[in-house]
Write a protein that holds these residues in place. Structure first.
Motif, PDB file in Angstrom:
ATOM      1  N   ASN A 134      36.465  -9.262 -35.040  1.00 16.95           N
ATOM      2  CA  ASN A 134      36.055 -10.136 -33.938  1.00 16.95           C
ATOM      3  C   ASN A 134      36.668  -9.545 -32.665  1.00 16.95           C
ATOM      4  O   ASN A 134      37.882  -9.619 -32.452  1.00 16.95           O
ATOM      5  CB  ASN A 134      36.527 -11.568 -34.142  1.00 16.95           C
ATOM      6  CG  ASN A 134      35.993 -12.495 -33.052  1.00 16.95           C
ATOM      7  OD1 ASN A 134      35.556 -12.051 -31.994  1.00 16.95           O
ATOM      8  ND2 ASN A 134      36.036 -13.796 -33.303  1.00 16.95           N
TER       9      ASN A 134
ATOM     10  N   ASP B 148      41.000 -11.695 -27.177  1.00 18.48           N
ATOM     11  CA  ASP B 148      40.545 -13.073 -26.969  1.00 18.48           C
ATOM     12  C   ASP B 148      40.200 -13.793 -28.268  1.00 18.48           C
ATOM     13  O   ASP B 148      39.703 -14.926 -28.240  1.00 18.48           O
ATOM     14  CB  ASP B 148      39.310 -13.097 -26.058  1.00 18.48           C
ATOM     15  CG  ASP B 148      39.652 -12.792 -24.612  1.00 18.48           C
ATOM     16  OD1 ASP B 148      40.851 -12.762 -24.285  1.00 18.48           O
ATOM     17  OD2 ASP B 148      38.720 -12.576 -23.814  1.00 18.48           O
ATOM     18  N   ALA B 149      40.454 -13.145 -29.416  1.00 19.20           N
ATOM     19  CA  ALA B 149      39.986 -13.699 -30.695  1.00 19.20           C
ATOM     20  C   ALA B 149      41.124 -14.060 -31.650  1.00 19.20           C
ATOM     21  O   ALA B 149      40.899 -14.227 -32.852  1.00 19.20           O
ATOM     22  CB  ALA B 149      39.042 -12.701 -31.374  1.00 19.20           C
TER      23      ALA B 149
ATOM     24  N   SER C 278      36.160 -13.561 -24.086  1.00 19.92           N
ATOM     25  CA  SER C 278      35.914 -14.981 -23.796  1.00 19.92           C
ATOM     26  C   SER C 278      35.904 -15.246 -22.295  1.00 19.92           C
ATOM     27  O   SER C 278      36.555 -14.549 -21.521  1.00 19.92           O
ATOM     28  CB  SER C 278      37.006 -15.827 -24.455  1.00 19.92           C
ATOM     29  OG  SER C 278      36.961 -17.156 -24.015  1.00 19.92           O
ATOM     30  N   LYS C 279      35.181 -16.284 -21.901  1.00 19.57           N
ATOM     31  CA  LYS C 279      35.198 -16.736 -20.515  1.00 19.57           C
ATOM     32  C   LYS C 279      36.260 -17.809 -20.280  1.00 19.57           C
ATOM     33  O   LYS C 279      36.560 -18.137 -19.141  1.00 19.57           O
ATOM     34  CB  LYS C 279      33.824 -17.298 -20.129  1.00 19.57           C
ATOM     35  CG  LYS C 279      32.715 -16.258 -20.104  1.00 19.57           C
ATOM     36  CD  LYS C 279      31.412 -16.889 -19.654  1.00 19.57           C
ATOM     37  CE  LYS C 279      30.296 -15.855 -19.581  1.00 19.57           C
ATOM     38  NZ  LYS C 279      29.005 -16.444 -19.123  1.00 19.57           N
ATOM     39  N   GLU C 280      36.785 -18.381 -21.362  1.00 23.61           N
ATOM     40  CA  GLU C 280      37.709 -19.512 -21.222  1.00 23.61           C
ATOM     41  C   GLU C 280      39.083 -19.286 -21.839  1.00 23.61           C
ATOM     42  O   GLU C 280      40.056 -19.901 -21.404  1.00 23.61           O
ATOM     43  CB  GLU C 280      37.110 -20.775 -21.874  1.00 23.61           C
ATOM     44  CG  GLU C 280      35.936 -21.378 -21.126  1.00 23.61           C
ATOM     45  CD  GLU C 280      34.615 -20.747 -21.524  1.00 23.61           C
ATOM     46  OE1 GLU C 280      34.548 -20.195 -22.636  1.00 23.61           O
ATOM     47  OE2 GLU C 280      33.662 -20.792 -20.723  1.00 23.61           O
ATOM     48  N   GLU C 281      39.201 -18.449 -22.844  1.00 23.94           N
ATOM     49  CA  GLU C 281      40.438 -18.388 -23.630  1.00 23.94           C
ATOM     50  C   GLU C 281      41.647 -17.977 -22.790  1.00 23.94           C
ATOM     51  O   GLU C 281      41.654 -16.942 -22.132  1.00 23.94           O
ATOM     52  CB  GLU C 281      40.274 -17.391 -24.785  1.00 23.94           C
ATOM     53  CG  GLU C 281      41.497 -17.316 -25.699  1.00 23.94           C
ATOM     54  CD  GLU C 281      41.810 -18.657 -26.351  1.00 23.94           C
ATOM     55  OE1 GLU C 281      42.694 -19.365 -25.821  1.00 23.94           O
ATOM     56  OE2 GLU C 281      41.181 -18.966 -27.367  1.00 23.94           O
TER      57      GLU C 281
END
Length: 483
Positions: free
Chosen positions: A151, A131-132, A155-158
């Motif tokens: 990192n 997610d990074a 994520s909750k959105e990616e």
């Protein structure tokens, strides 16, 4: 063969460790990226290449000229982890000759092994979770400054909805389009929710835009991709599990998977549409009717079951039992009579008895799958099964049960393929056959590979009519016929 079936879906053994093809772009720096695991990882590598292209990186398949070497990893299989370690060791030998070269690990192994890779074994300069990837430019800047960079935050959105994958490894005919990330199912044998996070869906308008772009570039087939596409649910962004907290307006305008299928099928009526992968407890009749409604949605569903025993399915936390799966198969056969069905199956899950195993074989007899992905159980770190269940089925028994599952599936695959003999089917040409450049290969709507002699002026990406004349357990053979 030490992986569990659902996690190995879309995992093509022939392409494991493939380096992303050179993009042809010069770039100020060269990126070399290898991918391991399921198709989601290979799709993610294209996203990474796209993000780094804007930072002046051109891709290469020659690791010796690379400024940045990335391995996109899979945490599903012990074999894949050992392969990645060996590759990192070989890259570090190369780094001794080229000390400015930077090495990084991406993907599902990142969070679990970040400390080992960075500090203990000192194999890498950079560790980045799935997610990074947008943070890669900042992380590379840190590495260039002589610091380690990591990192692995989930994520909750990616969803990388606005990143257009580079597609430089594609055959130019078929492409994958990611529609969801993460998974909420929490099967006891599966590590995906811990490595890829909770489930969230991508804005359907960005999916439609990507699909239309692929059509404009000449692609003829897309596969909508996710850990569990059936539970796709867009309501403005955020985690699926938070849908109940959404406003009434957001709920009223939400888009589920059946609606998305309708939207995509209507947006690109000349393109074939596939999807993978499905979970039985989330496969609705609404989805089945959407498939039946549109000619360009292929009559094929990958429908993992994992076991034929209701008791074992409960131990796996699969969310369905044997009878519910049978009922779904019955509805599927009624709504889409000519549908190809494939499966995932695990032999030797903890506490599996001989009676449980026989129930798996009897389920296979009932369904008669076209093909399947079959494995014996092995523990994966951090899963519920590894933490709470004893791996109590001995290896000899696991292998014997797996061999019986494979033998039965080969029998069914041959029977199912023989049913195609004599039919005239529409085939999408993908390229030359592996065995001869005098033959084409392509797939029918049920996702079965078809091989046939070249004739006329056809090319990859053409739809042709082929009369099926013969078969093996894995392949159909035929001759092109006039429309």
């Amino acid at each position: 063969m030490k992986e569990t079936a659902t996690e190995a879906k879309l995992m093509d053994e022939k392409i494991q460790g493939t380096a992303l093809e050179g993009s042809g772009e010069r770039g100020d720096r060269k990126l070399y990226i290898e991918s391991y695991g399921c198709q989601m990882n290979f799709s993610d590598s294209e996203i990474v290449a796209s993000i780094l292209a804007k930072e002046g990186f051109g891709t290469t398949r020659n690791v010796e000229e690379a400024d940045l070497v990335l391995l996109n990893t899979c945490s599903i299989r012990d074999k894949a982890e050992q392969t990645v370690r060996k590759r990192l060791s070989s890259f570090n030998k190369l780094k001794q000759e080229r000390p400015d070269m930077k090495i990084g690990v991406l993907g599902c192994m990142a969070e679990r092994l970040k400390d080992k890779f960075l500090d203990e074994e000192k194999l890498v300069d950079l560790v980045v979770g799935p997610d990074a990837y947008r943070d890669l430019p900042n992380l590379i800047e840190k590495v260039d400054g002589g610091r380690k960079a990591v990192n692995v935050l989930l994520s909750k959105e990616e969803t990388y909805a606005d990143v257009s994958p580079v597609r430089i490894d594609s055959n130019g005919v078929s492409a994958f389009v990611s529609i969801t990330r993460g998974c909420d199912n929490m099967c006891t044998f599966c590590v995906v929710p811990f490595t890829r996070g909770r489930e969230r869906s991508r804005n359907p308008q960005t999916i439609l835009a990507e699909v239309r772009e692929l059509q404009a570039r000449g692609f003829k087939e897309i596969t909508l991709l996710g850990q569990n596409v059936d539970s796709y649910l867009w309501y403005g962004g955020g985690l699926k599990k938070d849908f109940d907290k959404a406003s009434e307006t957001a709920k009223a305008s939400s888009v589920n998977f059946a609606a998305l299928l309708d939207m995509v099928a209507l947006a690109v009526p000349e393109m074939r549409i596939r999807f993978s992968t499905s979970n039985p407890q989330d496969m609705t009749d609404e989805v089945l009717y959407a498939i039946a409604r549109h000619e360009n949605i292929c009559n094929y569903i990958h429908l993992p079951v994992q076991s034929g025993s209701s008791r074992i399915l409960k131990e796996m936390n699969r969310g369905h039992n044997r009878e519910e799966y049978f009922a779904l198969i019955d509805r599927l056969r009624k709504i889409i009579p000519d549908c190809g069905i494939s499966h995932d199956m695990i032999a030797g899950f903890p506490t599996e008895t001989e009676e449980d195993h026989k129930e798996t074989l009897s389920l296979m007899e009932y369904v008669r799958y076209d093909f399947g992905y079959m494995f014996y159980y092995s523990e994966r770190p951090n899963t519920f099964a590894a933490r709470k269940m004893e791996d109590d089925v001995d290896m000899e028994t696991k292998k014997r049960r797996l061999n019986e599952i494979i033998a039965l599936q080969q029998e069914h695959s041959l029977q199912r393929n023989q049913e195609h003999i004599g039919r005239i089917e529409e085939i999408l040409i993908e390229g030359d056959s592996k065995r001869s450049d005098q033959d084409w290969k392509g797939r029918n709507t049920q996702n079965t590979m078809v091989v046939f002699p070249k004739k006329g002026e056809h090319k990859p990406g053409d739809f042709v009519k082929v009369k099926i004349t013969d078969c093996t357990t894995a392949t159909l053979f035929g001759e092109m016929v006039q429309d």
